[in-house]
Design an enzyme around this catalytic site. Structure first.
Site, PDB file in Angstrom:
ATOM      1  N   GLU A 159       6.290   7.877   3.540  1.00 22.08           N
ATOM      2  CA  GLU A 159       7.325   7.104   2.867  1.00 22.08           C
ATOM      3  C   GLU A 159       7.839   7.813   1.611  1.00 22.08           C
ATOM      4  OE1 GLU A 159       6.084   2.714   4.581  1.00 22.08           O
ATOM      5  OE2 GLU A 159       5.308   3.305   2.641  1.00 22.08           O
ATOM      6  N   GLY A 204      -6.539  -9.549  -1.923  1.00 18.89           N
ATOM      7  CA  GLY A 204      -7.723 -10.313  -1.556  1.00 18.89           C
ATOM      8  C   GLY A 204      -8.107 -11.324  -2.620  1.00 18.89           C
ATOM      9  N   VAL A 247     -14.262  -4.468 -16.313  1.00 15.10           N
ATOM     10  CA  VAL A 247     -15.688  -4.713 -16.130  1.00 15.10           C
ATOM     11  C   VAL A 247     -16.415  -3.373 -16.138  1.00 15.10           C
ATOM     12  CG1 VAL A 247     -17.463  -5.709 -14.648  1.00 15.10           C
ATOM     13  CG2 VAL A 247     -15.193  -6.773 -14.786  1.00 15.10           C
ATOM     14  N   GLY A 307      -5.810  -8.338  -6.800  1.00 19.81           N
ATOM     15  CA  GLY A 307      -5.006  -7.763  -5.708  1.00 19.81           C
ATOM     16  C   GLY A 307      -4.798  -8.799  -4.609  1.00 19.81           C
ATOM     17  N   ALA A 351      -3.217  -4.577   3.266  1.00 15.87           N
ATOM     18  CA  ALA A 351      -3.105  -5.907   2.686  1.00 15.87           C
ATOM     19  C   ALA A 351      -3.574  -7.018   3.638  1.00 15.87           C
ATOM     20  CB  ALA A 351      -1.666  -6.146   2.227  1.00 15.87           C
TER      21      ALA A 351
END
Lengths: 436, 436
Positions: free
Chosen positions: B176, B21, B85, B19, B323
Site C-alpha cells: 500500500e 482489541g 506501563v 487498540g 484488526a
C-alpha cells in the site's frame, strides 16, 4: 554562494512570506513579465484566524494549512523555496538565506507578524504563543495534558495551576480563544472527565484597556463581554500582567492566579529581517511604507500586510493587521509593479475597510460593518461564512465545514488529541539545507 | 505508591492498550459488574490500517485518531489514564506505571505490536518505522523535505539519495505504501515540482520471499505485483536487505541503492512489557494464550490481539495480526470474564476469518474472501467501504470520505505539509507525571 534558480529573461520579484499578502501578490503576477520567487520557512500557507480552533480541539491543523506549491500549480513564472531569510542587503539587491544568496530586481517583504511580549523576557519564556500551526498544536497538547495530570494530582496548589487557563489580550484572538475554552469546558470536559470537578476549571481573560475588542464599536465590545461572562469566563479589564513564572501569574492590582497555562495574545510586532536602515523601521518593528507600499528610503523594496506601516493622516498607526489589508495591498502592489515595468503611472493604495467581526461561541458573535452592526446568531453565521470563503482550498473548506456542522449538532470538539508532547517552544521545520 | 483511582465494589479489569482489541473488550463490559481501567500512552485510538495514507499526504492525522475518552462517554464503570506501563508483577496482581502502581483482579494485555528490525541495529537506527501517528507524520515530513532539498542539491550522488524511496517488506502495508508513493509521484509531483526530472524519482519495494502479500491467494499476489509494476514501482522479490547506513541500502545479491528514505514494514513483534515468565513468551515477543485467551501459566492474566499467540493445530503460528482477530478476541474475552464472575462455563475462542484485502492504487485493489477472489475497481471500492466502516467515529468517517472523494476526482493529495521537521525518531507524548 548564489542559489541556482531557473533562468528567466524577466525581472525577478522576490517575495518573502506566503501569507495572505504574499500569495495574493504572486497570483496577480501570473502571466506578467516577471519571475516570481517566493520564500517561506514553511511549505504551506497558514490560515491564522482559525488557529485558536486548532488549539482547542475543534479543527485538525491540516484543514487550515494549504501547500504553497499547490496554490501556484501551473503558474510558469513562479518559483518556490522553503528557507529562512537571514539578512537583506538592499544596497546589493540581494538576500542571504540558509540555502544561499538570492538576488532580486524587486523585493517584497510579506513576512507578517510575530508575538510581541513587549520585552518581558520571563513572560516570553513561560507563556504560550499561538501564531503558527506548531504553536497551536503545542497549546492543544498542553491543555489536554494538564487535564490528564489533574486526575492524578494530590497537591492542591499544583492541582489549581493545572485547571486555571488564562488568556492575556482582549483582541479578537483573545476573545475567541477564551470563548472556545469555555465551550470545551462546558460541552466536552463534563463527558470526558466525569471524575473532574468542573467548578475547579476556570477561564480568565485579561485585558489592559477598559474594553475588549478595542477596534470595534461600543455595542460589539459590550456584547462580547456579556457573552463571555454568560459563558462563565472571568473577564478582567483594566488589568495588567506584572509577571508570570510558569506557575503564578501576577497582576498589577495585587491579584495572583495559580496557572500553568497562559496564552499570550496581547500583541504582535512585525517579523522583521535584519538589514534595513533604522529610518525605515517604525513602532512595532514595522517597515514604514508610502502610498505605493515602497519602504521608506528604498525604490525597489516594498512591504505589504502586517509588516508594513502605511502611516497617513487618517491612519496614524498604520492599517489594521488583518487579512483584508494584506490581500488588498498584495493585489495593488502587483498592479503597480506591472505599471512600473510598462512605464505607466503608479496608483496610490486606498484601503477599503470591510469592517470587523469576532466570534465568542456558538450562536454568539459580533459584527461591525461600518454603520451596520449586529450581534448573536446571525453574526455567528456571517462570521463562519466569511471565514469559510477566505480559507484557501476547496478541500479545506469542506473539511472545516464538516467539522463545524459536526461540532454544532454534537456540541463536540473531535480533535482533542495529544499527538506530540507539549514543549515550551515547538520545534519548527528547519530550513532546507544541502547535505554536502 | 498506589495510584488513586475511583472506588468500586466490583472486581477490576485492567486493560493495557486502547487498540482494536482493548476498546472492544472495554465496550462490551459496559453495565457489567466490573471496574474497567484502561491505560494507554496516547489519549487516542489509532486506526493503523490508514497510517500509510497519512505518511503520503492523503489524509490528515486527526482523521484516523479518535479520543479514547470519547469512545467511553457515559460508561460509568470505565476509568482511563494516560501512562506507560513499565512492569507487570503478576504474582502481586499489580502493574508499575509512570504515575504509580495499579492493582488488578484481571489483567488484559492488549498492547499490540511494534516494528521488528530482527536485531539489525544499524537498520533500526536509520530506517523509518510507521506504526504510530507521530511516526507517520515524521515520514511525511521526510519525504517532502527530501523533495525540497533535491531542488538545491548540486551533488549528483546526494541528489539520487533524496529521490530514491525504498519500502522494505511486501505485506499489505508495504504494498500500500509503495502504491501510494507512486501515485504521489505521478499525480502530485509533476505539478508541484515542475523543475524536477520525474525520471529521477524511483520507488522500490523489496520483499524477501518469492511473492508479495504472502498471506493472500496466488491470484491476489500476482495481480498486486502487476499493478505495482504498471505503476512504475521497481518490485524486487527474493531480495534480502544486508545493511542500511542512512545513505546506501545494500542487498544480499550485491545491488545497492543510494537512498535517504527507507520505510521499514518488514515485520512486527509483540509490544511486550517486562514481568512475564519466560515460558509464557513465544516467537515474535508474543504471549502464548490458550483458547480462553489466558496467558500460559496465569489464571487471571489475558492477552488479545497482536500481542497474543493463540497457537493451535490449525494455526501453528497463531492468528494473523489483523484488526478482526483483535476485535473478535476482545468481544469474546469480555463475555468469558462475565461468565467467570457469574460462575458460568467459559467458551473457547473460535476465529472467524473474514478474508483479507490490500489496495495498491486508485481502482486497484485485491480481495480474498475464502473462495471468492476479485481484483481491480470493485475490490478497491470494497476496500474503501470496509475501511470506512471500521474507522472509529462518525466525524472521522466523514472527513476520510471527503478526502477520498476529493483525491479521486482531483488526483490530489491535499495534506502534503511539513508541519514539524523530520527527526529520526519522533518524540512521543511523555506519560502523565505529577509535578511534585
Amino acid at each position: 554562494m548564489n542559489l541556482e534558480l531557473p533562468k528567466s529573461e524577466h525581472p525577478r520579484v522576490l517575495v518573502i512570506g506566503g501569507g495572505f499578502g504574499g500569495i495574493e501578490l504572486a497570483k496577480k503576477l501570473r502571466n506578467k513579465p516577471f519571475q516570481v520567487v517566493m520564500l517561506d520557512r514553511h511549505n504551506y500557507h497558514t490560515f491564522q484566524p482559525l488557529l485558536y480552533q486548532v488549539s482547542t480541539g475543534g479543527l485538525e491543523p491540516d484543514s487550515i494549512a494549504f501547500p504553497l506549491r499547490k496554490i501556484f500549480k501551473g503558474q510558469e513564472n513562479f518559483v518556490f523555496r522553503v528557507t529562512e531569510v537571514q539578512e537583506i542587503i538592499p544596497e546589493a539587491n540581494k538576500v542571504i538565506t540558509d540555502i544561499g544568496e538570492i538576488s532580486y530586481d524587486y523585493l517584497v517583504m510579506a513576512t507578517g507578524s510575530t508575538t510581541n511580549y513587549f520585552g518581558q523576557k520571563e513572560i516570553e519564556a513561560n507563556a504560550m504563543p499561538m501564531k503558527t500551526i506548531p504553536e497551536a498544536l503545542n497549546l492543544r497538547s498542553l491543555i489536554l495534558q494538564n487535564l490528564e495530570k489533574s486526575l492524578i494530582e494530590n497537591n492542591k496548589v499544583v492541582y489549581d495551576t493545572l485547571l486555571n487557563f488564562v488568556v492575556v489580550g482582549g483582541g479578537p484572538t483573545g476573545v475567541e480563544t477564551a470563548g472556545a475554552l469555555s465551550e470545551l469546558k462546558r460541552h466536552v470536559l463534563k463527558n470526558d472527565y466525569p471524575e473532574l470537578d468542573l467548578n475547579k476549571v476556570n477561564i480568565y481573560l485579561i485585558e489592559g484597556s477598559p474594553e475588549l475588542l478595542g477596534a470595534m464599536s461600543p455595542q460589539a465590545q459590550k456584547k462580547a463581554k456579556d457573552f463571555l461572562v454568560e459563558m462563565g469566563v472571568t473577564v478582567l479589564t483594566e488589568s495588567r500582567v506584572l509577571s508570570y513564572d510558569g506557575s503564578t501569574l501576577k497582576l498589577a492590582d495585587g491579584q495572583s492566579i495559580p496557572t500553568s497555562t497562559v496564552i499570550w495574545s496581547a500583541g504582535v510586532m512585525g517579523e522583521l529581517i535584519p538589514g534595513f536602515a533604522a529610518a525605515s523601521i517604525v513602532r512595532g518593528n514595522r517597515l514604514k511604507v508610502n502610498a505605493y507600499n515602497a519602504v521608506e528610503g528604498y525604490t525597489n523594496v516594498f512591504a505589504i500586510g502586517d509588516i508594513a506601516a502605511m502611516i497617513t493622516e487618517e491612519t496614524p498607526l498604520g492599517l489594521p493587521g488583518v487579512a483584508p489589508a494584506a490581500i488588498q495591498q498584495g493585489k495593488h502592489l502587483a498592479k503597480n509593479l506591472y505599471n512600473r515595468v510598462s512605464n505607466r503611472a503608479l496608483e496610490p493604495f486606498k484601503y477599503f475597510d470591510k469592517g470587523s467581526m469576532a466570534t465568542v461561541g456558538r450562536n454568539k458573535a459580533v459584527v461591525d460593518l461600518h454603520k451596520i452592526r449586529f450581534q448573536g446568531v446571525f453574526a455567528w453565521f456571517a462570521w463562519m461564512f466569511v471565514h469559510l470563503m477566505t480559507l484557501v482550498g476547496f478541500r479545506n473548506k469542506v473539511v472545516v465545514f464538516v467539522n463545524w456542522v459536526w461540532n454544532y449538532f454534537s456540541y463536540d470538539r473531535g480533535t482533542r488529541l495529544i499527538i506530540r508532547e507539549y514543549e515550551k517552544r515547538p520545534k519548527e521545520p528547519e530550513p532546507t539545507q544541502t547535505i554536502l
